[in-house]
Scaffold this active site. Structure first.
Site, short mmCIF file in Angstrom:
data_model
loop_
_atom_site.label_atom_id
_atom_site.label_comp_id
_atom_site.label_asym_id
_atom_site.label_seq_id
_atom_site.Cartn_x
_atom_site.Cartn_y
_atom_site.Cartn_z
N ASP A 8 -36.95 4.54 -48.04
CA ASP A 8 -38.06 3.66 -48.52
C ASP A 8 -37.57 2.99 -49.97
O ASP A 8 -36.18 2.83 -50.08
CB ASP A 8 -39.35 4.77 -49.17
CG ASP A 8 -38.87 5.75 -50.25
OD1 ASP A 8 -37.63 5.51 -50.83
OD2 ASP A 8 -39.62 6.71 -50.77
N HIS A 9 -38.58 2.38 -50.69
CA HIS A 9 -37.93 1.89 -51.85
C HIS A 9 -36.94 2.31 -52.64
O HIS A 9 -35.98 1.79 -53.17
CB HIS A 9 -39.11 1.31 -52.62
CG HIS A 9 -40.18 2.16 -53.00
ND1 HIS A 9 -41.00 2.88 -51.94
CD2 HIS A 9 -40.37 2.68 -54.09
CE1 HIS A 9 -41.74 3.76 -52.67
NE2 HIS A 9 -41.31 3.72 -53.88
N CYS A 64 -35.11 9.01 -49.39
CA CYS A 64 -36.09 8.59 -50.26
C CYS A 64 -35.62 9.08 -51.54
O CYS A 64 -34.54 9.20 -51.94
CB CYS A 64 -37.39 9.19 -49.52
SG CYS A 64 -37.47 11.08 -49.87
N GLY A 65 -36.47 8.92 -52.43
CA GLY A 65 -36.30 9.56 -53.77
C GLY A 65 -35.77 10.85 -53.77
O GLY A 65 -34.41 10.81 -54.54
N THR A 66 -36.26 11.80 -53.32
CA THR A 66 -35.69 13.14 -53.42
C THR A 66 -34.93 13.44 -51.99
O THR A 66 -34.30 14.55 -52.05
CB THR A 66 -36.95 14.44 -53.60
OG1 THR A 66 -37.96 14.05 -52.71
CG2 THR A 66 -37.44 14.08 -55.18
N GLY A 67 -35.46 12.93 -50.98
CA GLY A 67 -35.01 13.29 -49.83
C GLY A 67 -36.15 14.33 -49.06
O GLY A 67 -35.87 14.58 -48.07
N ILE A 68 -36.87 14.62 -49.80
CA ILE A 68 -37.66 15.87 -49.44
C ILE A 68 -39.05 15.27 -48.51
O ILE A 68 -39.10 15.59 -47.33
CB ILE A 68 -38.68 16.37 -50.56
CG1 ILE A 68 -37.32 17.40 -51.60
CG2 ILE A 68 -39.75 17.40 -49.95
CD1 ILE A 68 -37.94 17.78 -52.59
N GLY A 69 -39.80 14.27 -48.95
CA GLY A 69 -40.67 13.68 -48.14
C GLY A 69 -40.24 13.03 -46.91
O GLY A 69 -40.92 13.33 -45.86
N HIS A 97 -24.14 24.54 -37.25
CA HIS A 97 -24.99 25.62 -37.01
C HIS A 97 -26.33 25.32 -36.81
O HIS A 97 -27.09 26.12 -35.80
CB HIS A 97 -25.35 26.47 -38.48
CG HIS A 97 -24.15 27.32 -38.84
ND1 HIS A 97 -24.10 28.62 -39.77
CD2 HIS A 97 -22.82 27.34 -38.49
CE1 HIS A 97 -23.13 29.00 -39.70
NE2 HIS A 97 -22.11 28.39 -39.15
N ARG A 131 -23.71 31.31 -30.71
CA ARG A 131 -24.84 31.86 -30.88
C ARG A 131 -25.89 31.16 -31.74
O ARG A 131 -27.22 31.39 -31.81
CB ARG A 131 -24.48 33.31 -32.26
CG ARG A 131 -23.95 32.84 -33.37
CD ARG A 131 -23.46 33.62 -34.42
NE ARG A 131 -23.26 33.32 -35.37
CZ ARG A 131 -22.20 32.90 -36.01
NH1 ARG A 131 -21.20 32.79 -35.03
NH2 ARG A 131 -21.62 32.56 -37.09
N HIS A 132 -25.50 29.92 -32.27
CA HIS A 132 -26.30 28.82 -32.96
C HIS A 132 -27.26 28.22 -31.98
O HIS A 132 -28.27 27.81 -32.20
CB HIS A 132 -25.47 27.84 -33.75
CG HIS A 132 -24.39 28.59 -34.63
ND1 HIS A 132 -25.15 29.28 -35.64
CD2 HIS A 132 -23.18 28.65 -34.55
CE1 HIS A 132 -24.02 29.88 -36.39
NE2 HIS A 132 -22.86 29.37 -35.48
C1 RB5 Z 1 -41.50 7.44 -53.79
O1 RB5 Z 1 -41.85 7.31 -55.47
C2 RB5 Z 1 -40.87 9.12 -53.83
O2 RB5 Z 1 -42.21 9.79 -54.06
C3 RB5 Z 1 -40.22 9.20 -52.59
O3 RB5 Z 1 -39.32 8.31 -52.56
C4 RB5 Z 1 -39.84 10.63 -52.22
O4 RB5 Z 1 -39.20 11.09 -53.18
C5 RB5 Z 1 -40.59 11.56 -51.70
O5 RB5 Z 1 -40.38 12.78 -51.35
#
Ligand code: RB5
Length: 150
Positions: A8-9, A64-69, A97, A131-132
């Protein structure tokens, strides 16, 4: 060898740096966007990268910003095993694994030097099977057959 990448941005600058390094390593990099700092929604990018990974049976990189979303979104797609990696050890084990086929990175968390090493480790490491394999098969089973009330 092909590899898909998208961000993303928040991850545009890191995506460009990682792309340059992959191209120097002779990878054919499939760019799934975005390429501007204008705000976009990370699920759209996750879906594009996931499609390339499934269609070509290749590895992918999402940022993305955190890699989470973006990793949560990618993991909704059957056949995708996206691993959020913030260190090299995790990147190696995600392949060995979990047979992860996408590495997710948080551009606001992980600096470009470490991010590059994470990607290099991820793409050069093979799944250990054994096993994996059984455990990854169980992930597939959940993906295919899970129903509320099971
Ligand atoms: C965008 O502002 C931010 O929410 C996205 O990059 C990401 O961190 C979401 O998990």
């Amino acid at each position: 060898m092909k590899i898909a990448i998208g961000s993303d941005h928040a991850g545009v600058v890191l995506k460009a740096e990682i792309t340059k390094i992959l191209e120097e390593l002779s990878y054919e990099v499939i760019n799934c966007g975005t390429d501007s700092l204008e705000s976009v929604d990370y699920p759209d990018i996750a879906e594009k990268v996931a499609k390339e990974v499934i269609d070509y049976n290749i590895l992918g990189i999402i940022i993305c910003g955190t890699g989470i979303g973006i990793s949560i979104a990618a993991n909704k797609i059957p056949g995708i095993r996206a691993a959020l990696c913030q260190d090299i050890y995790t990147a190696r084990l995600a392949r060995e694994h979990n047979n992860a086929n996408i590495v997710s990175i948080g551009a606001r968390i992980t600096g470009p030097g470490l991010a590059t090493e994470i990607v290099k480790t991820f793409i050069k490491t093979d799944f250990l099977e054994g096993r994996h394999q059984r455990r990854v098969e169980k992930i597939k089973e959940i993906e295919l057959n899970w129903k509320r009330g099971n």
